[in-house]
Motif scaffolding. Structure first.
Motif, PDB file in Angstrom:
ATOM      1  N   ASN A   2       0.751  -1.128   0.043  1.00  0.00           N
ATOM      2  CA  ASN A   2      -0.041   0.009   0.051  1.00  0.00           C
ATOM      3  C   ASN A   2       0.782   1.048  -0.205  1.00  0.00           C
ATOM      4  N   GLU A   3       2.093   1.384   0.563  1.00  0.00           N
ATOM      5  CA  GLU A   3       2.730   2.515   0.772  1.00  0.00           C
ATOM      6  C   GLU A   3       3.687   2.615  -0.546  1.00  0.00           C
ATOM      7  N   CYS A   4       4.107   1.686  -1.201  1.00  0.00           N
ATOM      8  CA  CYS A   4       4.396   1.703  -2.725  1.00  0.00           C
ATOM      9  C   CYS A   4       3.535   2.250  -3.479  1.00  0.00           C
ATOM     10  N   ILE A   5       2.149   1.848  -3.449  1.00  0.00           N
ATOM     11  CA  ILE A   5       1.216   2.443  -4.411  1.00  0.00           C
ATOM     12  C   ILE A   5       0.987   3.890  -4.280  1.00  0.00           C
ATOM     13  N   ARG A   6       1.043   4.222  -2.883  1.00  0.00           N
ATOM     14  CA  ARG A   6       0.626   5.540  -2.426  1.00  0.00           C
ATOM     15  C   ARG A   6       1.963   6.306  -2.845  1.00  0.00           C
ATOM     16  N   ASP A   7       2.850   6.008  -2.740  1.00  0.00           N
ATOM     17  CA  ASP A   7       4.078   6.637  -2.908  1.00  0.00           C
ATOM     18  C   ASP A   7       4.329   6.979  -4.405  1.00  0.00           C
ATOM     19  N   ALA A   8       4.388   5.883  -5.135  1.00  0.00           N
ATOM     20  CA  ALA A   8       4.086   5.997  -6.577  1.00  0.00           C
ATOM     21  C   ALA A   8       3.036   6.863  -7.250  1.00  0.00           C
ATOM     22  N   LYS A   9       1.846   7.054  -6.621  1.00  0.00           N
ATOM     23  CA  LYS A   9       0.733   8.144  -6.944  1.00  0.00           C
ATOM     24  C   LYS A   9       1.309   9.321  -6.638  1.00  0.00           C
ATOM     25  N   GLU A  10       1.769   9.558  -5.432  1.00  0.00           N
ATOM     26  CA  GLU A  10       1.992  10.951  -5.127  1.00  0.00           C
ATOM     27  C   GLU A  10       3.356  11.447  -6.042  1.00  0.00           C
TER      28      GLU A  10
END
Length: 155
Positions: A2-10
């Motif tokens: 989830n953090e990886c996905i969030r970071d990539a979106k940011e």
């Protein structure tokens, strides 16, 4: 994840991709069932059963693809050939031990230490952390102990 996905979106990325295996979980690769649950789809498949899975953030985003050298892993040398990086701390421990046991048993064994981005991008396998070949054919991405290696060599 989830953090990886969030970071990539940011960061404004178009998606996330990761290596997994075809059908079942294999050592050192992500679980394909978990990735599918998270919305990932198979973007490309290598001849050795390693999949490139992607989670695009936009419908129009092009899915990533393996380079031909990764899609069709092979080397033009006989004996064992190992491509590896320092990405995993276990390679620093096991590669010298496997090299030594190969020498002790007169097993042809060559190592290629990948230390730069360019070499990694042109490696003859989808996984660069550890890619072991025998007589030109991809064997495994699983890091071998000296005992496991000897078993692969038939000793």
């Amino acid at each position: 994840m989830n953090e990886c996905i969030r970071d990539a979106k940011e960061q404004g990325r178009k998606g996330v991709c990761i290596l997994s295996s075809e059908g079942r979980k294999r050592e050192f690769l992500a679980d394909p069932k978990f990735l599918a649950y998270k919305g990932f789809e198979v973007a490309d498949v290598s001849d050795c059963g390693i999949n490139l899975m992607a989670l695009p953030f936009e419908e129009s985003a092009a899915l990533p693809k393996f380079k031909e050298c990764a899609k069709h892993p092979a080397v033009g040398e006989d004996g064992f050939v190992l491509y590896y990086t320092d990405q995993c701390p276990f390679t620093c421990y096991w590669v010298p031990r496997v090299r030594q046991v190969a020498e002790e048993h007169n097993i042809p064994f060559k190592t290629i230490h990948i230390t730069d981005k360019e070499t990694a991008q042109h490696a003859p396998a989808p996984v660069t952390t550890y890619a072991l070949f025998r007589d030109g054919q991809f064997l495994t991405q699983g890091i071998q102990s000296d005992k496991k290696f000897l078993a692969l060599a038939g000793l």
